[in-house]
Design a protein around this motif. Sequence first.
Motif, PDB file in Angstrom:
ATOM      1  N   UNK A 154       3.800  -1.410  11.369  1.00 32.74           N
ATOM      2  CA  UNK A 154       2.947  -1.132  10.220  1.00 32.74           C
ATOM      3  C   UNK A 154       3.284   0.223   9.606  1.00 32.74           C
ATOM      4  N   UNK A 155       3.467   1.237  10.435  1.00 30.38           N
ATOM      5  CA  UNK A 155       3.793   2.571   9.940  1.00 30.38           C
ATOM      6  C   UNK A 155       5.158   2.576   9.267  1.00 30.38           C
ATOM      7  N   UNK A 156       6.132   1.884   9.864  1.00 29.99           N
ATOM      8  CA  UNK A 156       7.471   1.827   9.275  1.00 29.99           C
ATOM      9  C   UNK A 156       7.435   1.134   7.920  1.00 29.99           C
ATOM     10  N   UNK A 157       6.724   0.018   7.817  1.00 25.97           N
ATOM     11  CA  UNK A 157       6.630  -0.676   6.532  1.00 25.97           C
ATOM     12  C   UNK A 157       5.899   0.171   5.497  1.00 25.97           C
ATOM     13  N   UNK A 158       4.856   0.895   5.924  1.00 24.64           N
ATOM     14  CA  UNK A 158       4.155   1.780   4.999  1.00 24.64           C
ATOM     15  C   UNK A 158       5.093   2.878   4.507  1.00 24.64           C
ATOM     16  N   UNK A 159       5.866   3.475   5.413  1.00 23.37           N
ATOM     17  CA  UNK A 159       6.789   4.543   5.021  1.00 23.37           C
ATOM     18  C   UNK A 159       7.917   4.022   4.133  1.00 23.37           C
ATOM     19  N   UNK A 160       8.375   2.802   4.374  1.00 19.67           N
ATOM     20  CA  UNK A 160       9.389   2.203   3.488  1.00 19.67           C
ATOM     21  C   UNK A 160       8.818   2.030   2.084  1.00 19.67           C
ATOM     22  N   UNK A 161       7.603   1.496   2.002  1.00 15.92           N
ATOM     23  CA  UNK A 161       6.957   1.353   0.695  1.00 15.92           C
ATOM     24  C   UNK A 161       6.725   2.693   0.028  1.00 15.92           C
ATOM     25  N   UNK A 162       6.334   3.691   0.811  1.00 14.92           N
ATOM     26  CA  UNK A 162       6.129   5.032   0.269  1.00 14.92           C
ATOM     27  C   UNK A 162       7.433   5.602  -0.265  1.00 14.92           C
ATOM     28  N   UNK A 163       8.516   5.418   0.475  1.00 23.80           N
ATOM     29  CA  UNK A 163       9.825   5.901   0.021  1.00 23.80           C
ATOM     30  C   UNK A 163      10.284   5.228  -1.251  1.00 23.80           C
ATOM     31  N   UNK A 164      10.096   3.911  -1.317  1.00 25.58           N
ATOM     32  CA  UNK A 164      10.491   3.187  -2.529  1.00 25.58           C
ATOM     33  C   UNK A 164       9.648   3.639  -3.721  1.00 25.58           C
ATOM     34  N   UNK A 165       8.344   3.845  -3.489  1.00 26.37           N
ATOM     35  CA  UNK A 165       7.477   4.299  -4.571  1.00 26.37           C
ATOM     36  C   UNK A 165       7.870   5.680  -5.063  1.00 26.37           C
ATOM     37  N   UNK A 166       8.211   6.578  -4.144  1.00 28.53           N
ATOM     38  CA  UNK A 166       8.633   7.920  -4.557  1.00 28.53           C
ATOM     39  C   UNK A 166       9.977   7.897  -5.251  1.00 28.53           C
ATOM     40  N   UNK A 167      10.868   7.032  -4.771  1.00 31.03           N
ATOM     41  CA  UNK A 167      12.231   6.975  -5.329  1.00 31.03           C
ATOM     42  C   UNK A 167      12.244   6.328  -6.701  1.00 31.03           C
ATOM     43  N   UNK A 168      11.599   5.189  -6.834  1.00 26.69           N
ATOM     44  CA  UNK A 168      11.658   4.413  -8.077  1.00 26.69           C
ATOM     45  C   UNK A 168      10.527   4.723  -9.044  1.00 26.69           C
ATOM     46  N   UNK A 169       9.497   5.449  -8.582  1.00 24.57           N
ATOM     47  CA  UNK A 169       8.345   5.715  -9.437  1.00 24.57           C
ATOM     48  C   UNK A 169       8.720   6.624 -10.535  1.00 24.57           C
ATOM     49  N   UNK A 192       0.829  -1.200   0.000  1.00 22.57           N
ATOM     50  CA  UNK A 192       0.000   0.000   0.000  1.00 22.57           C
ATOM     51  C   UNK A 192       0.865   1.252   0.000  1.00 22.57           C
ATOM     52  N   UNK A 193       1.906   1.281   0.797  1.00 24.41           N
ATOM     53  CA  UNK A 193       2.838   2.408   0.791  1.00 24.41           C
ATOM     54  C   UNK A 193       3.526   2.563  -0.549  1.00 24.41           C
ATOM     55  N   UNK A 194       3.896   1.444  -1.156  1.00 28.74           N
ATOM     56  CA  UNK A 194       4.529   1.479  -2.474  1.00 28.74           C
ATOM     57  C   UNK A 194       3.594   2.080  -3.515  1.00 28.74           C
ATOM     58  N   UNK A 195       2.343   1.660  -3.496  1.00 27.58           N
ATOM     59  CA  UNK A 195       1.377   2.182  -4.458  1.00 27.58           C
ATOM     60  C   UNK A 195       1.081   3.659  -4.209  1.00 27.58           C
ATOM     61  N   UNK A 196       0.999   4.048  -2.939  1.00 26.29           N
ATOM     62  CA  UNK A 196       0.824   5.469  -2.636  1.00 26.29           C
ATOM     63  C   UNK A 196       2.012   6.273  -3.145  1.00 26.29           C
ATOM     64  N   UNK A 197       3.206   5.750  -2.966  1.00 24.53           N
ATOM     65  CA  UNK A 197       4.399   6.445  -3.444  1.00 24.53           C
ATOM     66  C   UNK A 197       4.394   6.608  -4.948  1.00 24.53           C
ATOM     67  N   UNK A 198       4.032   5.545  -5.653  1.00 21.80           N
ATOM     68  CA  UNK A 198       3.939   5.633  -7.114  1.00 21.80           C
ATOM     69  C   UNK A 198       2.879   6.640  -7.549  1.00 21.80           C
ATOM     70  N   UNK A 199       1.741   6.607  -6.872  1.00 19.93           N
ATOM     71  CA  UNK A 199       0.666   7.533  -7.225  1.00 19.93           C
ATOM     72  C   UNK A 199       1.061   8.977  -6.945  1.00 19.93           C
ATOM     73  N   UNK A 200       1.755   9.194  -5.837  1.00 18.60           N
ATOM     74  CA  UNK A 200       2.189  10.558  -5.513  1.00 18.60           C
ATOM     75  C   UNK A 200       3.213  11.033  -6.520  1.00 18.60           C
ATOM     76  N   UNK A 201       4.162  10.152  -6.857  1.00 18.77           N
ATOM     77  CA  UNK A 201       5.204  10.539  -7.807  1.00 18.77           C
ATOM     78  C   UNK A 201       4.595  10.889  -9.163  1.00 18.77           C
TER      79      UNK A 201
END
Length: 102
Positions: free
Chosen positions: A87-102, A16-25
């Motif tokens: 849960x918050x840490x894993x969400x933020x990790x996914x968000x960071x990866x999504x923003x970085x790699x998106x 979910x964090x990864x997808x949010x990161x991609x969507x934000x990017x």
Amino acid sequence: MVEISGFLLLIVALVDGLLFGLAIKKGILSFVLLIIAMFIAAYVGFAFVPHVSISSLASSVMPYVKQYVGEVTKSLSLGFGGSLSLTVVLFLIGLGIGLWKG
């Protein structure tokens, strides 16, 4: 049989964090345009979402958050604080990866 629902919930938080990161990017321009449109609409007197406040939103979301953290707590026996922070840490990790790699 091993109970894996807690682990699945943590994986879902990461994805979910990864997808949010991609969507934000990918949607930064549309987000900026949406904010500008909301300011213009507020200036003119229109409302996109009537009767929405931060307190009403928080009061409607909190039961779901407590239930989710309760499921992770039961499955992984980390306690409420540990489950919420993991849960918050894993969400933020996914968000960071999504923003970085998106």
